[in-house]
Scaffold this motif. Structure first.
Motif, short mmCIF file in Angstrom:
data_model
loop_
_atom_site.label_atom_id
_atom_site.label_comp_id
_atom_site.label_asym_id
_atom_site.label_seq_id
_atom_site.Cartn_x
_atom_site.Cartn_y
_atom_site.Cartn_z
N ARG A 25 31.42 56.49 28.57
CA ARG A 25 31.99 55.89 29.86
C ARG A 25 32.97 56.78 30.74
O ARG A 25 33.54 57.64 30.36
N LEU A 26 32.64 56.62 32.01
CA LEU A 26 33.41 57.33 33.09
C LEU A 26 34.50 56.56 33.67
O LEU A 26 35.40 57.38 33.86
N TRP A 27 34.30 55.41 34.23
CA TRP A 27 35.39 54.56 34.67
C TRP A 27 35.17 53.17 34.63
O TRP A 27 34.12 52.80 34.20
N GLN A 28 36.31 52.41 35.11
CA GLN A 28 36.26 50.93 34.98
C GLN A 28 37.09 50.69 36.18
O GLN A 28 37.97 51.00 36.67
N PHE A 29 36.36 49.27 37.00
CA PHE A 29 37.01 48.65 37.92
C PHE A 29 37.40 47.09 37.65
O PHE A 29 36.52 46.53 37.29
N THR A 30 38.50 47.02 37.85
CA THR A 30 38.92 45.53 37.59
C THR A 30 39.33 44.83 39.03
O THR A 30 40.32 45.33 39.55
N PRO A 31 38.59 43.81 39.31
CA PRO A 31 38.92 43.36 40.62
C PRO A 31 40.01 42.50 40.79
O PRO A 31 40.77 42.02 39.96
N GLY A 32 40.34 42.24 42.06
CA GLY A 32 41.54 41.30 42.55
C GLY A 32 42.93 41.77 42.65
O GLY A 32 43.29 43.16 42.44
N ARG A 33 43.86 40.96 43.12
CA ARG A 33 45.36 41.25 43.35
C ARG A 33 45.87 39.88 43.93
O ARG A 33 45.13 38.78 43.91
#
Length: 441
Positions: A206-214
């Protein structure tokens, strides 16, 4: 079917099911569907609960010219001459049989030690499975490549329509040293915690993770907090290897949609926010500069209409949103005005009477045209669909009913007194003339 389309079918030959398409290619149905999803093979469909699928032989033949296509999906590999063969042919004189054997064994061990780890690392997954909280990467023969465990139980059916929604993207092949897989992860409790993108190497690291929204606030006073659910994914490549990842996500309860643009390292380089869910995506060079833009379809709540947006993921910057719309309650605050390449707003047909808005339900870029299906209502199972055709500069060229369901919906509204005129095919010519296209090139 109009006369123009009938002539094209007769000229090119129509393959009217996935079975016929797969037989024509000489591959399995799954492989044929992979060609459409991941290699851009042209396949047509009309809207509805069970959309009709077909393809033209001529378009498939044109597509095959742009691909390294064989029936088993791989190119033939020329055999290499090994040390033993050169020795047997007398090229390496003076070697005894025992020395030859020792040399061959030693060479094999050295080569295996050098090459095998790289070959294993660079195998590209073709699909994924979910078991409990485990994501499993598989190759084209359903052999397991690697697995990764998450702390949450995962949904085993994260998308409802695999023809229109993309769950993952894997880069390159055996020669791509940056080979990665970007996978949408949707837990069973996504309604409470949302979903995210995870980037893996081809070996499962696993290299990275992106969680959307704000947090987002609109002019009507609604304050909308995460979670957001990822709904679609598109990855664009430049010839120099530069990559842009376009991830669509929608608020779990309310109207805003985030179009996040990331680089291959997972950094967010721009955000486009929209007042209404955008769920369907394809790519096309709309302005003729030799570089594809993304075409994103859905609904604009501020205009109560179905919409198609063209964005350039390399020139988009900052955090932006459309500011001009009819219903200002839906205008999102604290963002700069968006600089879309194009915005298309679709007129509402008679069949949308009484509905709060219409919505795009498919976007498909085809040779010489773009097909966009618009549902004339908000119900997920709405069957009254208008099919719009555009050229590659987004000029509308045709509009038709997406099957007999449209007329049935029109007749039902007329019988209930909600329409004061009978169904007429002229309505579709009027709809085509009312399509609004705003361009910035």
């Amino acid at each position: 079917m109009n006369q123009c389309r009938q002539t094209q079918v007769n000229a090119n030959g129509e393959l009217s099911t996935w079975t016929e398409i797969a037989d024509y290619l000489g591959v399995s149905i799954r492989k044929a569907q992979d060609y459409e999803r991941h290699e851009g093979m042209p396949v047509h469909r009309l809207g509805g609960k069970k959309p009709r699928v077909w393809a033209y032989r001529a378009e498939i033949e044109e597509w095959k010219k742009t691909k390294s296509y064989t029936k088993n999906g791989t190119a033939p590999v020329a055999p290499r001459r090994g040390t033993a063969r050169w020795a047997v042919e007398g090229i390496l004189p003076g070697l005894t049989a025992r020395r030859l054997l020792y040399t061959a064994v030693f060479s094999s061990v050295v080569l295996a030690g050098l090459l095998l780890p790289r070959l294993v690392e660079r195998v590209t997954p073709t699909h994924f499975q979910v078991r409990g909280n485990t994501l499993i990467a598989l190759d084209a023969n359903d052999r397991e490549l690697w697995r990764h465990n998450f702390t949450q139980s995962l949904s085993d059916d994260p998308i409802r329509d695999r023809e229109n929604f993309r769950d993952f993207w894997c880069s390159g092949g055996a020669d791509d040293r940056r080979g990665v897989c970007i996978v949408r992860i949707m837990p069973i409790s996504a309604g409470n915690i949302g979903s995210w993108l995870t980037c893996f190497r081809h070996d499962g690291t696993r290299l990275w993770q992106f969680t959307p929204g704000r947090d987002v606030t609109d002019e009507g006073g609604s304050h909308m907090r995460p979670p957001y659910g990822l709904t679609n994914l598109r990855v664009l490549n430049r010839s120099n290897g530069d990559v842009r990842i376009v991830a669509l996500s929608s608020h779990y309860l309310n109207q805003p949609c985030q179009v996040a643009i990331l680089n291959l390292e997972g950094a967010v380089v721009a955000e486009y926010w929209h007042p209404g869910h955008l769920r369907f995506i394809d790519e096309l060079d709309v302005d003729g500069d030799g570089r594809n833009e993304v075409l994103i379809g859905g609904v604009n709540n501020g205009d109560h209409q179905a919409t198609l947006i063209a964005l350039d993921p390399w020139t988009a910057a900052g955090v932006s949103t459309p500011l001009k719309m009819k219903d200002h309650r839906f205008r999102l605050l604290g963002m700069t005005e968006a600089k879309e390449k194009a915005v298309v707003l679709f007129p509402r047909s008679c069949a949308s009477a009484g509905q709060p808005y219409t919505r795009v339900i498919t976007v498909r870029v085809m040779p010489q045209r773009v097909l966009v299906n618009v549902a004339e209502g908000t119900n997920e199972t709405a069957s009254a669909v208008v099919v719009y055709e555009f050229d590659h500069r987004l000029n509308p060229v045709n509009a038709e009913a997406g099957g007999t369901e449209y007329k049935a919906a029109h007749d039902e509204l007329q019988a209930k007194g909600k329409l004061n005129h009978p169904y007429a095919h002229q309505e579709f010519a009027d709809l085509r003339s009312q399509v609004e296209v705003r361009r910035s090139w």
